[in-house]
Design a protein around this motif. Sequence first.
Motif, short mmCIF file in Angstrom:
data_model
loop_
_atom_site.label_atom_id
_atom_site.label_comp_id
_atom_site.label_asym_id
_atom_site.label_seq_id
_atom_site.Cartn_x
_atom_site.Cartn_y
_atom_site.Cartn_z
N THR A 1 -27.70 14.23 16.20
CA THR A 1 -28.82 13.46 16.72
C THR A 1 -28.60 11.95 16.74
N GLY A 2 -27.52 11.46 16.14
CA GLY A 2 -27.29 10.02 16.11
C GLY A 2 -26.29 9.65 15.03
N VAL A 3 -26.26 8.36 14.71
CA VAL A 3 -25.35 7.86 13.69
C VAL A 3 -26.14 7.19 12.57
N ASN A 4 -25.56 7.18 11.40
CA ASN A 4 -26.14 6.52 10.25
C ASN A 4 -25.09 5.60 9.65
N VAL A 5 -25.47 4.36 9.41
CA VAL A 5 -24.55 3.35 8.86
C VAL A 5 -25.09 2.91 7.50
N THR A 6 -24.23 2.96 6.49
CA THR A 6 -24.62 2.54 5.15
C THR A 6 -23.82 1.31 4.74
N LEU A 7 -24.45 0.48 3.94
CA LEU A 7 -23.81 -0.73 3.42
C LEU A 7 -24.24 -0.86 1.96
N ILE A 8 -23.31 -0.66 1.04
CA ILE A 8 -23.61 -0.73 -0.39
C ILE A 8 -22.65 -1.72 -1.03
N GLY A 9 -23.20 -2.72 -1.67
CA GLY A 9 -22.39 -3.77 -2.27
C GLY A 9 -21.65 -3.32 -3.52
N ASN A 10 -20.52 -3.97 -3.77
CA ASN A 10 -19.73 -3.75 -4.99
C ASN A 10 -19.58 -5.08 -5.75
N PRO A 11 -20.49 -5.42 -6.66
CA PRO A 11 -21.65 -4.66 -7.11
C PRO A 11 -22.82 -4.76 -6.12
N VAL A 12 -23.91 -4.04 -6.42
CA VAL A 12 -25.04 -4.01 -5.49
C VAL A 12 -25.70 -5.38 -5.38
N ASN A 13 -25.80 -6.11 -6.48
CA ASN A 13 -26.44 -7.43 -6.47
C ASN A 13 -25.38 -8.50 -6.27
N GLN A 14 -25.43 -9.15 -5.09
CA GLN A 14 -24.51 -10.23 -4.74
C GLN A 14 -25.28 -11.29 -3.96
N ILE A 15 -24.81 -12.51 -4.06
CA ILE A 15 -25.41 -13.67 -3.37
C ILE A 15 -26.93 -13.65 -3.47
N ASN A 16 -27.43 -13.32 -4.68
CA ASN A 16 -28.86 -13.31 -4.98
C ASN A 16 -29.64 -12.29 -4.13
N PRO B 1 -18.21 -10.61 6.26
CA PRO B 1 -19.38 -11.49 6.38
C PRO B 1 -20.66 -10.69 6.24
N TYR B 2 -21.62 -11.25 5.53
CA TYR B 2 -22.86 -10.53 5.28
C TYR B 2 -23.87 -10.71 6.40
N LYS B 3 -23.98 -11.93 6.91
CA LYS B 3 -24.95 -12.23 7.96
C LYS B 3 -24.27 -13.00 9.08
N SER B 4 -24.79 -12.83 10.26
CA SER B 4 -24.27 -13.57 11.40
C SER B 4 -24.54 -15.06 11.23
N PHE B 5 -23.61 -15.89 11.72
CA PHE B 5 -23.72 -17.36 11.65
C PHE B 5 -23.83 -17.84 10.21
N SER B 6 -23.12 -17.16 9.30
CA SER B 6 -23.13 -17.55 7.90
C SER B 6 -21.74 -17.34 7.35
N ARG B 7 -21.34 -18.19 6.39
CA ARG B 7 -20.04 -18.08 5.76
C ARG B 7 -20.07 -17.19 4.53
N SER B 8 -21.21 -16.67 4.17
CA SER B 8 -21.32 -15.81 2.99
C SER B 8 -20.59 -14.50 3.24
N ARG B 9 -19.78 -14.12 2.27
CA ARG B 9 -19.04 -12.87 2.35
C ARG B 9 -19.39 -12.00 1.14
N VAL B 10 -19.35 -10.70 1.38
CA VAL B 10 -19.66 -9.75 0.31
C VAL B 10 -18.58 -8.69 0.27
N ASN B 11 -18.40 -8.12 -0.91
CA ASN B 11 -17.52 -6.97 -1.06
C ASN B 11 -18.39 -5.72 -1.09
#
Length: 322
Positions: free
Chosen positions: A106-121, A86-96
């Motif tokens: 010093t901390g953590v880093n979280v990355t999120l890269i779409g396959n492909p980068v452009n999805q759901i507009n 799921p891409y966003k909370s309270f939404s049915r949109s899913r992304v790969n």
Amino acid sequence: MTFSNGIYPFYPQQRKAFVFDVNTIIVIVVFLTLALSFLLILPGIRGRARLYWLLRVLVSLFIGVVIVVVHFTGDWESGQVTASTPYKSFSRSRVNADIGLHIGLTGVNVTLIGNPVNQINETINYNEQFAWWFGADYDKMYSEGLEKGLPHPILYVAEKFTLESPCAVQNLYRIAGHYASATLWVAFCAWLISNMLFSMPVLVYGGYMSLVTGAFMIFAVLSYSTVRSSPMCTINFGPASLKITYGASFWLTLATGLLCLLVGTVVIVLHYLSPSQLKAFFDLSEEETESLDDMYVNTYTGDLCEAIDPSPRDFKMTIQKV
């Protein structure tokens, strides 16, 4: 696109790379400047001493830059998984997308890269940093991400490291990072002292300090690895699981520590087995070493005095009449 009060519905991206940031680049530029400065004086050194100087300077600067730069890198542990989420909370949109987790001192880093980068507009390319270093409040950063609307995969991964999480790993990572950083700074001080000692006639002491430098770098690696003694939470995205392994900074620190131990051991062994070759490698003249051999310590005053050759011609016998 904004809400009625002018607030953006999605959190603006924090453009912080998980491996290189401003501090890392500054450290690398400083050490590269030092390396180039030494390279400029190489043409003035004759013979094989030029090659010896080049090798010594490059190895020493490499050790120094590794000790400093790993404080700011974010890949002591890393993991990545490709999943449909799921891409966003309270939404049915899913992304790969590819979800990455990178843990530093010093901390953590979280990355999120779409396959492909452009999805759901939308352009799915996120890189978010959550710090727990001195003066940073990790839970506050996580709460701000919730309020501003970070994508669900980033919030899900970041939530595992909050203080209220059942995983209870934030304190472990924070304390391990602090101890690792402290021992690395001690190693840096030992590295500076070893460089000064290598410029003196008694080279064996520089070898001893190289052993100290390597030992504290190994201690830093061991301090950080204590986190693995506690069970880690699983991070699942459907059937896929995000697994964390030691990253490049961890192995680079370990390899550099072993290199320091090797350098120190070689110097000490050559000092006792082949001191002439050791002095030739460090470009020490015979006058410097012989002048040190001709000195002795006055046991009464503790001063370093010059020894006198007691040849018969230097003494005049006098007879005192009683």
